[in-house]
Scaffold this motif. Structure first.
Motif, PDB file in Angstrom:
ATOM      1  N   PHE A 181       0.294  -9.176  -0.336  1.00  0.00           N
ATOM      2  CA  PHE A 181      -0.216  -7.813  -0.232  1.00  0.00           C
ATOM      3  C   PHE A 181       0.221  -7.254   1.122  1.00  0.00           C
ATOM      4  CE2 PHE A 181      -3.159 -10.383  -2.730  1.00  0.00           C
ATOM      5  CZ  PHE A 181      -3.196  -9.683  -3.937  1.00  0.00           C
ATOM      6  N   VAL A 184      -3.799  -0.879  -2.531  1.00  0.00           N
ATOM      7  CA  VAL A 184      -4.250  -2.206  -2.112  1.00  0.00           C
ATOM      8  C   VAL A 184      -5.485  -2.116  -1.228  1.00  0.00           C
ATOM      9  CG1 VAL A 184      -3.594  -4.322  -0.908  1.00  0.00           C
ATOM     10  CG2 VAL A 184      -1.888  -3.078  -2.246  1.00  0.00           C
ATOM     11  N   SER A 190      -9.237  -1.433  -2.571  1.00  0.00           N
ATOM     12  CA  SER A 190      -9.916  -2.470  -3.357  1.00  0.00           C
ATOM     13  C   SER A 190     -10.426  -3.635  -2.495  1.00  0.00           C
ATOM     14  CB  SER A 190      -8.961  -3.015  -4.427  1.00  0.00           C
ATOM     15  OG  SER A 190      -7.831  -3.640  -3.827  1.00  0.00           O
ATOM     16  N   LEU A 191     -10.294  -3.524  -1.175  1.00  0.00           N
ATOM     17  CA  LEU A 191     -10.712  -4.620  -0.298  1.00  0.00           C
ATOM     18  C   LEU A 191     -12.230  -4.667  -0.165  1.00  0.00           C
ATOM     19  CD1 LEU A 191      -8.086  -4.416   2.609  1.00  0.00           C
ATOM     20  CD2 LEU A 191      -8.092  -5.948   0.635  1.00  0.00           C
ATOM     21  N   ASN A 234      -9.235  -9.217  -1.122  1.00  0.00           N
ATOM     22  CA  ASN A 234      -8.714  -8.466  -2.248  1.00  0.00           C
ATOM     23  C   ASN A 234      -9.570  -8.733  -3.486  1.00  0.00           C
ATOM     24  OD1 ASN A 234      -6.661  -8.274  -4.755  1.00  0.00           O
ATOM     25  ND2 ASN A 234      -5.963  -6.918  -3.123  1.00  0.00           N
ATOM     26  N   SER A 235      -9.661  -7.746  -4.351  1.00  0.00           N
ATOM     27  CA  SER A 235     -10.527  -7.865  -5.523  1.00  0.00           C
ATOM     28  C   SER A 235     -10.105  -8.987  -6.458  1.00  0.00           C
ATOM     29  CB  SER A 235     -10.545  -6.535  -6.288  1.00  0.00           C
ATOM     30  OG  SER A 235      -9.224  -6.167  -6.682  1.00  0.00           O
ATOM     31  N   GLU A 252       0.839  -1.187   0.000  1.00  0.00           N
ATOM     32  CA  GLU A 252       0.000   0.000   0.000  1.00  0.00           C
ATOM     33  C   GLU A 252       0.878   1.242   0.000  1.00  0.00           C
ATOM     34  OE1 GLU A 252      -2.842   2.722  -0.096  1.00  0.00           O
ATOM     35  OE2 GLU A 252      -3.219   0.564  -0.364  1.00  0.00           O
TER      36      GLU A 252
END
Length: 496
Positions: free
Chosen positions: A43, A189, A192-193, A297-298, A8
């Motif tokens: 991530f 990062v 997009s969670l 995560n996406s 991030e």
């Protein structure tokens, strides 16, 4: 092995600015994020520095070589000193920090490694101690779904300024090949969670077996074994998300909060089966409701969110037990007065969590007058980064001020001053109460309690005789009445 790691950007840039302003020649801390074996990606959400130890010493320092008395130029001295410096790391303290921080993590957010702020020479001269530190952190912050045998080691070099990330293999023998580089870049990062929430009702009924060895079985032993066995059942549960049954590994495309419901398969009543065994002397009934969050995560499939929820539920139960065990070790005090009055020396000397459950014969004598209660911590959720949450566990006597202290000490963050932003979905704390055996076996003989109350009931067969007299008398009276009716009917038939 993770092939690529995305960090991030906003949080890592803040960490770099903080480190560059500090006067410390070296620093070590935890990497918070997530590793996904299916995607071969990692991530990184944030970097959390390890605080000073109890002696007030930093967890990481630089050991300079002994000064040479020979006359040399200042430049050569500086180069020699820098190339020979080593990192000294308090590995046990970093592992303890990881253990406590891992309790504050929710589903999809974990301690995935360590970072170190040091020069290039100091890093190269300290690879063994760094690998040992990573391994200690992995053991202290282990999870149920540890399908990867690697953790991350991020090196932030200040001369020249650059970031590098390596995979650290968690093998028994640490060698120079334990560290392998991987691609590292910064990006977005956290935004997009996807957020998933589950309110899970659990009902664990655990038998207490007759003592067969010299090792006595405590309340915590029974609960730990029961939770470990419950993992298999929970993994087999089906999930319903937003009213739809999860049947494939499709990605989650909708935003907002997703409600998760877990459906366990119908199974035989292990409680009744346990009570029918000859070597069972009692039952621990562990019931209640807990709240769980998971962040996906996406690029991950929706089944990963379900797996993270299940992992979070088990870790939450275990964390509560660990907390009461830690407090019992630090301050072993007497338990509830109800047990003291029974004259049981063993019970009066040990905390409830360490009670030897085979001594329930003595404990049950006190139950007739008073119940023995032990409250387990309740879970609260604190806003963290970009709409995510971390959690903490508070004892009934603790206030939100304790939560704020934990956030500062362990996470290097300020908890919100507005108490309304802190989520407290678990209104009642888990409690331990001792009751007679038949109060649990026969529902209509048990005392009334709230359906939302979470408690652990310790029951013993030795105290079941008195409480079972009333239903036994009704049963005998019914049998006698039935026999009399048959006899009278038979007499009338003979006369006719």
């Amino acid at each position: 092995m993770v092939k690529a790691v995305v960090g991030e950007e906003s949080q890592l840039q803040l960490a770099e600015d903080r480190l560059s302003r500090s006067s410390e020649p070296a620093q070590v801390g935890l990497v918070i994020g997530k590793l996904n074996s299916a995607l071969d990606r990692g991530f990184v959400f944030d970097l959390v520095p390890t605080p000073q130890n109890d002696a007030g010493q930093p967890a990481c320092s630089v050991l300079e070589p002994a000064k040479d008395n020979k006359k040399k130029g200042s430049k050569s001295k500086s180069q020699t000193s820098d190339s020979s410096s080593n990192l000294v790391i308090d590995k046990d303290w970093v592992a303890e920090h990881a253990r406590q921080v891992s309790r504050m993590m929710v589903g999809g957010i974990k301690v995935v490694g360590i970072y170190v702020w040091a020069s290039e020479a100091a890093f190269k001269n300290s690879t063994m101690v760094l690998c040992q530190t990573v391994k200690g952190v992995a053991e202290a912050a282990s999870t149920l779904e540890d399908d990867l045998d690697v953790r991350l080691l991020i090196h932030i070099c200040y001369s020249p300024r650059r970031w590098t990330c390596r995979n650290c293999t968690l093998s028994s023998n640490i060698t120079s090949s334990s560290l392998r580089p991987c691609d590292f870049k910064m990006g977005r990062v956290l935004t997009s969670l996807q957020t998933f929430k589950c309110l899970y009702n659990f009902d664990l009924r655990l038998p207490i077996y007759q003592e067969k060895t010299s090792k006595s079985e405590t309340l915590v032993d029974v609960l730990c074994n029961g939770i470990s066995n419950y993992v298999k059942e929970l993994r087999g549960a089906k999930a319903v998300i937003d009213g739809n049954l999860v049947v494939n590994d499709e990605a989650c495309t909708t935003g907002g909060l997703h409600e998760v419901e877990l459906l366990l398969p119908f199974m035989k009543d292990m409680y009744i089966e346990a009570c029918s065994q000859k070597d069972v002397v009692g039952v621990v009934n562990f019931t209640g409701s807990l709240c769980s969050f998971s962040f996906l995560n996406s690029k991950e499939p929706i089944s990963q969110a379900v797996s993270d929820i299940k992992d979070d539920i088990i870790r939450s139960l275990r964390s509560r037990l660990d907390i009461i065990c830690d407090e019992a070790d630090e301050d072993p005090g007497p338990i509830d007065n109800g047990i003291k009055e029974a004259g049981n020396d063993l019970a009066s000397e040990k905390p409830v969590s360490q009670l030897v459950l085979h001594s329930l014969r003595c404990i049950s004598c006190a139950v007739d007058k008073k119940n023995c209660n032990l409250s387990l911590p309740r879970r609260v959720f604190v806003p963290w980064l970009a709409g995510t949450y971390i959690c903490d566990y508070l004892q009934p006597s603790e206030t939100l001020e304790v939560l704020k202290d934990h956030c500062v000490e362990l996470m290097s963050m300020e908890a919100p001053n507005d108490a309304s932003k802190i989520l407290e979905p678990e209104e009642e704390a888990i409690r331990v109460s001792t009751r007679s055996f038949w109060d649990v076996v026969i529902p209509y003989c048990s005392t009334s309690s709230s359906t939302q109350e979470k408690n652990i009931e310790i029951t013993g067969k030795e105290n079941s005789q008195k409480t079972s007299k009333s239903p036994s008398l009704y049963f005998v009276a019914a049998v006698i009445l039935l026999l009399l009716s048959v006899l009278v009917g038979f007499v009338f038939v003979r006369k006719s």
